[in-house]
Enzyme design. Sequence first.
Site, mmCIF file in Angstrom:
data_model
loop_
_atom_site.group_PDB
_atom_site.id
_atom_site.type_symbol
_atom_site.label_atom_id
_atom_site.label_comp_id
_atom_site.label_asym_id
_atom_site.label_seq_id
_atom_site.Cartn_x
_atom_site.Cartn_y
_atom_site.Cartn_z
ATOM 1 N N ARG A 54 -7.646 20.933 -22.036
ATOM 2 C CA ARG A 54 -6.783 20.265 -21.045
ATOM 3 C C ARG A 54 -6.640 18.777 -21.285
ATOM 4 O O ARG A 54 -5.546 18.235 -21.110
ATOM 5 C CB ARG A 54 -7.206 20.608 -19.612
ATOM 6 C CG ARG A 54 -8.561 20.213 -19.213
ATOM 7 C CD ARG A 54 -9.212 21.230 -18.302
ATOM 8 N NE ARG A 54 -10.021 22.103 -19.139
ATOM 9 C CZ ARG A 54 -10.124 23.386 -18.976
ATOM 10 N NH1 ARG A 54 -9.524 23.971 -17.985
ATOM 11 N NH2 ARG A 54 -10.852 24.084 -19.812
ATOM 12 N N THR A 55 -7.705 18.111 -21.692
ATOM 13 C CA THR A 55 -7.606 16.656 -21.850
ATOM 14 C C THR A 55 -6.633 16.309 -22.981
ATOM 15 O O THR A 55 -5.742 15.475 -22.827
ATOM 16 C CB THR A 55 -8.998 16.061 -22.137
ATOM 17 O OG1 THR A 55 -9.887 16.481 -21.098
ATOM 18 C CG2 THR A 55 -8.964 14.558 -22.182
ATOM 19 N N LYS A 82 -14.790 14.900 -45.418
ATOM 20 C CA LYS A 82 -15.208 14.507 -46.778
ATOM 21 C C LYS A 82 -16.211 13.363 -46.720
ATOM 22 O O LYS A 82 -16.451 12.684 -47.706
ATOM 23 C CB LYS A 82 -13.985 14.045 -47.578
ATOM 24 C CG LYS A 82 -12.932 15.113 -47.765
ATOM 25 C CD LYS A 82 -11.783 14.557 -48.600
ATOM 26 C CE LYS A 82 -10.651 15.558 -48.707
ATOM 27 N NZ LYS A 82 -9.433 14.914 -49.251
ATOM 28 N N ARG A 104 -11.858 11.129 -28.157
ATOM 29 C CA ARG A 104 -12.968 11.930 -27.615
ATOM 30 C C ARG A 104 -14.001 12.053 -28.714
ATOM 31 O O ARG A 104 -13.667 12.373 -29.866
ATOM 32 C CB ARG A 104 -12.487 13.306 -27.184
ATOM 33 C CG ARG A 104 -13.675 14.221 -26.908
ATOM 34 C CD ARG A 104 -13.312 15.468 -26.182
ATOM 35 N NE ARG A 104 -13.030 15.205 -24.781
ATOM 36 C CZ ARG A 104 -12.951 16.147 -23.848
ATOM 37 N NH1 ARG A 104 -13.102 17.415 -24.182
ATOM 38 N NH2 ARG A 104 -12.699 15.839 -22.604
ATOM 39 N N HIS A 132 -16.000 9.699 -18.770
ATOM 40 C CA HIS A 132 -14.739 10.426 -18.944
ATOM 41 C C HIS A 132 -13.789 9.857 -17.884
ATOM 42 O O HIS A 132 -13.472 10.508 -16.887
ATOM 43 C CB HIS A 132 -15.001 11.918 -18.734
ATOM 44 C CG HIS A 132 -13.903 12.830 -19.172
ATOM 45 N ND1 HIS A 132 -12.662 12.378 -19.590
ATOM 46 C CD2 HIS A 132 -13.844 14.180 -19.251
ATOM 47 C CE1 HIS A 132 -11.910 13.423 -19.903
ATOM 48 N NE2 HIS A 132 -12.597 14.526 -19.709
#
Length: 317
Positions: A54-55, A82, A104, A132
């Site tokens: 959702r975010t 990598k 995030r 958050h």
Amino acid sequence: MKNLLSISDLDRADLEGILDLAASFAEVQSRDIPKVPALRGKTVVLAFFEDSTRTRTSFDLAARRLSADVVNFSVASSATRKGESLRDTVETISAMGVDAIVVRHGSSGAPHRIARWTDAAVVNAGDGWHQHPTQALLDCFTICNKLGGLDGRKVAICGDIQHSRVARSNVEAFTKLGAEVVLIGPRTMLPPSLDGWPVKVEPDLDAVLPDIDVAYFLRIQQERLSEGLFPSIREYRVRYGLTTERAARLRPDALVMHPGPMNRGVEIDPEVAADPRAVVLEQVAAGVPVRMAVLYGLVGPGRFDPQDTEPQRQGVA
Ligand code: NCD
């Protein structure tokens, strides 16, 4: 303000300013073409180093509905795999000339570090157990819409507080807007010290149910049980789950909230998630106008004019 990293950086007036702006964007969303040209020519990068449904989707929609260009940086197919460092990754993205980076990350403080390495605005979309902020803003927006505000309201947050960035952000945002917050959860899932947290702790969920305006439930991660923080899912549900029996003891006008993803049958019974008092999908819906307000506030041209409907005139989709 250049970045949105933590609710700690905002005072009550800042929070109210963002919520007011979000209300204008909620009106935009109700139009036939829910889009305004406010961020035309701006580029927003979504850099999600951790999973999200959702975010991520709502930041993506928010940026598009402001007419920004959106780049989705996917860790699974990036040079991070990598061995490229976070700093090199951020400097690489910044060198292409971007206006905002929504990040995030599993590690607390990562967005703060990123903000030092880039001139772009940085928005924290969840960092470790830390913060958050846009989740807290969308939760405040939902409560204000439903109850008219947070002043004097009683909010209970129940579950794994210790590992929850949502709890940390929401405690700050709810109390700055005038609510009283009580935390409920097993001792092993509460922070070892609550010094500086403007909250009360209540060991017994049943004791608070009839008094609260908002019952906010957090996800119990299965790994918390295997870590030994609670004996079993069945016992967790018996003591801390919002069962149908418990929901019957909440006031008829109380709100049931959850940031998602829900574990139905653990912290919340499926019947309760479908109760009209449960506003979980309203929370999700609020995410788009709230994130539009945040992006606009950070990289927009100044005051938002809701009458600026140029895309509708031009039929830009
Ligand atoms: C939360 C998160 O990722 O912090 N979900 C969300 O963003 N709505 C909560 C969780 O994962 O439990």
